[in-house]
Design a protein around this motif. Structure first.
Motif, PDB file in Angstrom:
ATOM      1  N   THR A   2       0.685  -1.210  -0.095  1.00 57.40           N
ATOM      2  CA  THR A   2      -0.276   0.127  -0.195  1.00 57.40           C
ATOM      3  C   THR A   2       0.789   1.006   0.031  1.00 57.40           C
ATOM      4  O   THR A   2       1.811   1.367   1.061  1.00 57.40           O
ATOM      5  CB  THR A   2      -1.094  -0.081   1.510  1.00 57.40           C
ATOM      6  N   PRO A  51     -13.351   0.868   6.945  1.00 57.73           N
ATOM      7  CA  PRO A  51     -14.327  -0.755   7.348  1.00 57.73           C
ATOM      8  C   PRO A  51     -12.544  -1.926   7.401  1.00 57.73           C
ATOM      9  O   PRO A  51     -12.212  -2.752   8.297  1.00 57.73           O
ATOM     10  CB  PRO A  51     -15.212  -1.699   6.934  1.00 57.73           C
ATOM     11  N   ASP A  52     -11.917  -1.617   6.437  1.00 54.16           N
ATOM     12  CA  ASP A  52     -11.009  -2.278   6.056  1.00 54.16           C
ATOM     13  C   ASP A  52      -9.932  -1.953   6.464  1.00 54.16           C
ATOM     14  O   ASP A  52      -8.532  -2.563   5.826  1.00 54.16           O
ATOM     15  CB  ASP A  52     -11.071  -3.090   4.591  1.00 54.16           C
ATOM     16  N   ARG A  53      -9.396  -0.668   6.733  1.00 53.31           N
ATOM     17  CA  ARG A  53      -7.890   0.309   6.843  1.00 53.31           C
ATOM     18  C   ARG A  53      -7.500  -1.103   7.977  1.00 53.31           C
ATOM     19  O   ARG A  53      -8.679  -1.033   9.297  1.00 53.31           O
ATOM     20  CB  ARG A  53      -8.802   1.373   7.518  1.00 53.31           C
ATOM     21  N   SER A  68      -8.840  -5.206  10.827  1.00 52.70           N
ATOM     22  CA  SER A  68      -8.845  -3.704  10.419  1.00 52.70           C
ATOM     23  C   SER A  68     -10.322  -3.390  11.417  1.00 52.70           C
ATOM     24  O   SER A  68     -10.604  -3.777  12.486  1.00 52.70           O
ATOM     25  CB  SER A  68     -10.197  -4.114   9.374  1.00 52.70           C
ATOM     26  N   TYR A  69     -10.631  -2.060  11.230  1.00 51.38           N
ATOM     27  CA  TYR A  69     -11.475  -0.896  12.128  1.00 51.38           C
ATOM     28  C   TYR A  69     -12.229  -2.277  11.797  1.00 51.38           C
ATOM     29  O   TYR A  69     -13.555  -2.390  13.265  1.00 51.38           O
ATOM     30  CB  TYR A  69     -11.407   0.109  11.310  1.00 51.38           C
ATOM     31  N   ALA A  70     -13.672  -2.931  11.239  1.00 51.32           N
ATOM     32  CA  ALA A  70     -14.418  -3.474  10.846  1.00 51.32           C
ATOM     33  C   ALA A  70     -14.320  -4.902  11.843  1.00 51.32           C
ATOM     34  O   ALA A  70     -15.009  -4.946  12.412  1.00 51.32           O
ATOM     35  CB  ALA A  70     -14.518  -3.791   9.930  1.00 51.32           C
ATOM     36  N   GLU A  71     -13.304  -5.240  11.765  1.00 49.01           N
ATOM     37  CA  GLU A  71     -12.498  -6.147  12.666  1.00 49.01           C
ATOM     38  C   GLU A  71     -13.209  -6.158  14.214  1.00 49.01           C
ATOM     39  O   GLU A  71     -13.467  -7.054  15.344  1.00 49.01           O
ATOM     40  CB  GLU A  71     -11.524  -7.301  12.706  1.00 49.01           C
TER      41      GLU A  71
END
Length: 192
Positions: A2, A51-53, A68-71
């Motif tokens: 990235t 969410p995937d960050r 990740s933030y969502a996790e």
């Protein structure tokens, strides 16, 4: 890999005063903007926005284990539900006996998310001591409703010596023969 993204830097408007004795006073001239009432509001914001960050990463062998933030939000809600189901409260807080890690962070944020105080205790009280006097004092003062040790094995003697066997232990690895042990991964899969 990235690529780094552009970041806008804050350019504060400051005022300064230099006194005759050389003392310099500096303050921000602009009023502070809105800020979240709770730290977890930022976690929820970024879980919705990106969410995937990656929220947090830690070394895992030759690579990295990431969350990740969502996790993170899913885990915080699930673990928070377990804490509530177990009756944790201000009178029965979460006591964390572990070094810094993603699991430690998720436990602490889960407690905060559902309004349960948590106390991270220096591992030295359990690992360097042989009489566990300080740890017994902490147990008496905090009256924990649950203990967390990411890897329970090194902490098992201290836990048995300082904490009532009725207090359950949550851990990612290991366990304790003298008390109920909750599996951290199973806690993360709890339906909130």
């Amino acid at each position: 890999m990235t690529q780094p993204r552009e970041v806008s830097l804050w350019d504060p408007v400051v005022e300064m005063e230099t006194r005759d004795d050389g003392t310099m006073l500096v303050w921000q001239a602009e009023p502070l903007g809105d800020y979240p009432a709770r730290l977890n509001e930022r976690l929820l914001h970024w879980a919705a926005t990106a969410p995937d960050r990656i929220w947090m990463a830690e070394r895992a062998g030759d690579g990295w284990a990431t969350v990740s933030y969502a996790e993170a939000v899913r885990a915080v809600r699930a673990i928070g539900q377990v804490l509530l189901d177990r009756g944790l409260s201000a009178q029965r807080p979460l006591l964390i006996l572990s070094g810094n890690s993603t699991s430690h962070a998720l436990m602490a944020l889960a407690a905060q998310h559902v309004g349960v105080p948590s106390a991270a205790i220096s591992p030295a009280y359990a690992l360097a001591s042989t009489d566990y006097t300080k740890l017994r004092d902490i147990a008496e003062q905090l009256t924990p409703g649950m203990l967390f040790a990411e890897d329970a094995a090194p902490f098992a003697p201290a836990i048995s010596a300082a904490f009532d066997a009725a207090i359950p232990l949550a851990c990612a690895r290991g366990g304790a023969a003298d008390r109920e042990t909750l599996d951290f991964d199973a806690m993360r899969r709890t339906e909130p």
